[in-house]
Scaffold this active site. Sequence first.
Site, PDB file in Angstrom:
ATOM      1  N   HIS A 169       7.850   9.768 -11.922  1.00  0.00           N
ATOM      2  CA  HIS A 169       8.029  11.168 -12.324  1.00  0.00           C
ATOM      3  C   HIS A 169       8.739  11.982 -11.258  1.00  0.00           C
ATOM      4  O   HIS A 169       8.639  13.199 -11.230  1.00  0.00           O
ATOM      5  CB  HIS A 169       6.659  11.783 -12.666  1.00  0.00           C
ATOM      6  CG  HIS A 169       6.035  11.153 -13.870  1.00  0.00           C
ATOM      7  ND1 HIS A 169       4.698  11.249 -14.163  1.00  0.00           N
ATOM      8  CD2 HIS A 169       6.577  10.393 -14.865  1.00  0.00           C
ATOM      9  CE1 HIS A 169       4.443  10.589 -15.281  1.00  0.00           C
ATOM     10  NE2 HIS A 169       5.561  10.051 -15.713  1.00  0.00           N
ATOM     11  N   GLY A 189      -6.617   5.892 -10.776  1.00  0.00           N
ATOM     12  CA  GLY A 189      -6.577   7.352 -10.792  1.00  0.00           C
ATOM     13  C   GLY A 189      -5.636   7.950 -11.804  1.00  0.00           C
ATOM     14  O   GLY A 189      -5.005   8.974 -11.550  1.00  0.00           O
ATOM     15  N   SER A 224      -5.266   8.992 -16.099  1.00  0.00           N
ATOM     16  CA  SER A 224      -5.983   9.135 -17.389  1.00  0.00           C
ATOM     17  C   SER A 224      -5.359   8.226 -18.448  1.00  0.00           C
ATOM     18  O   SER A 224      -5.825   8.177 -19.569  1.00  0.00           O
ATOM     19  CB  SER A 224      -5.924  10.597 -17.838  1.00  0.00           C
ATOM     20  OG  SER A 224      -4.561  11.017 -17.890  1.00  0.00           O
TER      21      SER A 224
HETATM   22  P1  OAD Z   1      -4.547  13.208 -14.925  1.00  0.00           P
HETATM   23  O1  OAD Z   1      -4.965  14.504 -14.324  1.00  0.00           O
HETATM   24  O2  OAD Z   1      -4.190  13.129 -16.388  1.00  0.00           O
HETATM   25  O3  OAD Z   1      -5.697  12.112 -14.693  1.00  0.00           O
HETATM   26  C1  OAD Z   1      -6.275  11.970 -13.423  1.00  0.00           C
HETATM   27  C2  OAD Z   1      -7.257  10.815 -13.509  1.00  0.00           C
HETATM   28  O4  OAD Z   1      -7.785  10.616 -12.201  1.00  0.00           O
HETATM   29  C3  OAD Z   1      -8.448  11.089 -14.430  1.00  0.00           C
HETATM   30  O5  OAD Z   1      -8.626   9.967 -15.287  1.00  0.00           O
HETATM   31  C4  OAD Z   1      -9.639  11.237 -13.467  1.00  0.00           C
HETATM   32  O6  OAD Z   1     -10.830  10.706 -14.026  1.00  0.00           O
HETATM   33  C5  OAD Z   1      -9.172  10.385 -12.320  1.00  0.00           C
HETATM   34  N1  OAD Z   1      -9.752  10.729 -11.018  1.00  0.00           N
HETATM   35  C6  OAD Z   1     -10.218  11.916 -10.601  1.00  0.00           C
HETATM   36  N2  OAD Z   1     -10.653  11.819  -9.314  1.00  0.00           N
HETATM   37  C7  OAD Z   1     -10.434  10.522  -8.939  1.00  0.00           C
HETATM   38  C8  OAD Z   1     -10.664   9.786  -7.743  1.00  0.00           C
HETATM   39  N3  OAD Z   1     -11.215  10.350  -6.653  1.00  0.00           N
HETATM   40  N4  OAD Z   1     -10.316   8.468  -7.716  1.00  0.00           N
HETATM   41  C9  OAD Z   1      -9.775   7.875  -8.815  1.00  0.00           C
HETATM   42  N5  OAD Z   1      -9.525   8.523  -9.977  1.00  0.00           N
HETATM   43  C10 OAD Z   1      -9.857   9.827 -10.019  1.00  0.00           C
HETATM   44  O7  OAD Z   1      -3.342  12.671 -14.033  1.00  0.00           O
HETATM   45  P2  OAD Z   1      -2.305  11.548 -14.403  1.00  0.00           P
HETATM   46  O8  OAD Z   1      -2.937  10.453 -15.225  1.00  0.00           O
HETATM   47  O9  OAD Z   1      -1.649  11.158 -13.143  1.00  0.00           O
HETATM   48  O10 OAD Z   1       3.548  13.874 -15.684  1.00  0.00           O
HETATM   49  O11 OAD Z   1      -1.257  12.350 -15.303  1.00  0.00           O
HETATM   50  C11 OAD Z   1      -0.107  11.655 -15.674  1.00  0.00           C
HETATM   51  C12 OAD Z   1       1.016  12.618 -15.847  1.00  0.00           C
HETATM   52  O12 OAD Z   1       0.603  13.692 -16.695  1.00  0.00           O
HETATM   53  C13 OAD Z   1       1.457  13.349 -14.602  1.00  0.00           C
HETATM   54  O13 OAD Z   1       2.243  12.543 -13.768  1.00  0.00           O
HETATM   55  C14 OAD Z   1       2.309  14.442 -15.237  1.00  0.00           C
HETATM   56  C15 OAD Z   1       1.473  14.793 -16.448  1.00  0.00           C
HETATM   57  O14 OAD Z   1       2.244  14.916 -17.595  1.00  0.00           O
HETATM   58  C16 OAD Z   1       4.683  14.643 -15.440  1.00  0.00           C
HETATM   59  O15 OAD Z   1       4.620  15.635 -14.756  1.00  0.00           O
HETATM   60  C17 OAD Z   1       5.902  14.117 -16.077  1.00  0.00           C
END
Ligand code: OAD
Length: 251
Positions: free
Chosen positions: A120, A191, A193
């Site tokens: 990204h 980490g 979703s």
């Molecule tokens: P999210 O905010 O959707 O998900 C974060 C995940 O991290 C969740 O499943 C939490 O349960 C988990 N989490 C929280 N604390 C944690 C920890 N200490 N250790 C491990 N996991 C933990 O973020 P992303 O999945 O990265 O895209 O979101 C994907 C994309 O959504 C982003 O890159 C962005 C957005 O659209 C763009 O900007 C193009």
Amino acid sequence: MIEISLQLIKALKQADSVVASTGAGTSAESGIATFRQSQTGLWSRFRPEDLATPEAFEKNPQRVWEWYQWRREQLRNVQPNPGHHALAKMAAMLNGFTLITQNVDGLHQRAGSQEVIELHGSIVRNICHRSRLEVELEHLEGDQHSPPRSPHHRQGLVRPAVVWFGEALPQAALESAIQASSRCQVFLSIGTSSIVQPAASLAEMARQAGSLVVEINPASTPLSSHADMVLQGKSGEILPRILELLAEPSD
Ligand code: OAD
């Protein structure tokens, strides 16, 4: 203390190639709110989806630029956490390792990871909004309180090199990520979703190629029921534990 199965450690040691694919949760313990947590402070009245789009930038470049300048300021006070450092060290202990991230914060690189595949883009770098060519801010005049004029295009403005909603992912990064995920023997989904495509499909590609798919996340996600192993906990605690076990001599 979460239990790490020796089957995973053995699979990691024996794998010709391992992929780690990280999301915002990997940076949570560095103090960066994950993507779907609410925004803080003065930006709380905005949703990222309303700011991180080309339309938002074209409509109000100043507001979007200020939001990124605020996020970059936040980043200056943030350090990589033990999870980032463990991934950086793990690379040198395995036969083959590829790090793919959806994060734009640059913390993997600051922790010492090399060749990070940034699906990204990056908030640390800047591009011309029209030509997409990279722009070195330090080479530009002005105070940068407003999005600077692009050196590459008369009507172009400078913006962060982040993939916005509705924009295509960098093709080379996506192809490298798909290739690595389709050829690895162990796939660590850390980490994330597992909602946003195409990043969320990488684990399925690995599973179909016969990889051991492992999820590291305190919460369950759409991947959890398909993963071979779910390590329910924080990446900043689990990854250093995996690193310790990798360093132990194999029996
Ligand atoms: P999210 O905010 O959707 O998900 C974060 C995940 O991290 C969740 O499943 C939490 O349960 C988990 N989490 C929280 N604390 C944690 C920890 N200490 N250790 C491990 N996991 C933990 O973020 P992303 O999945 O990265 O895209 O979101 C994907 C994309 O959504 C982003 O890159 C962005 C957005 O659209 C763009 O900007 C193009």
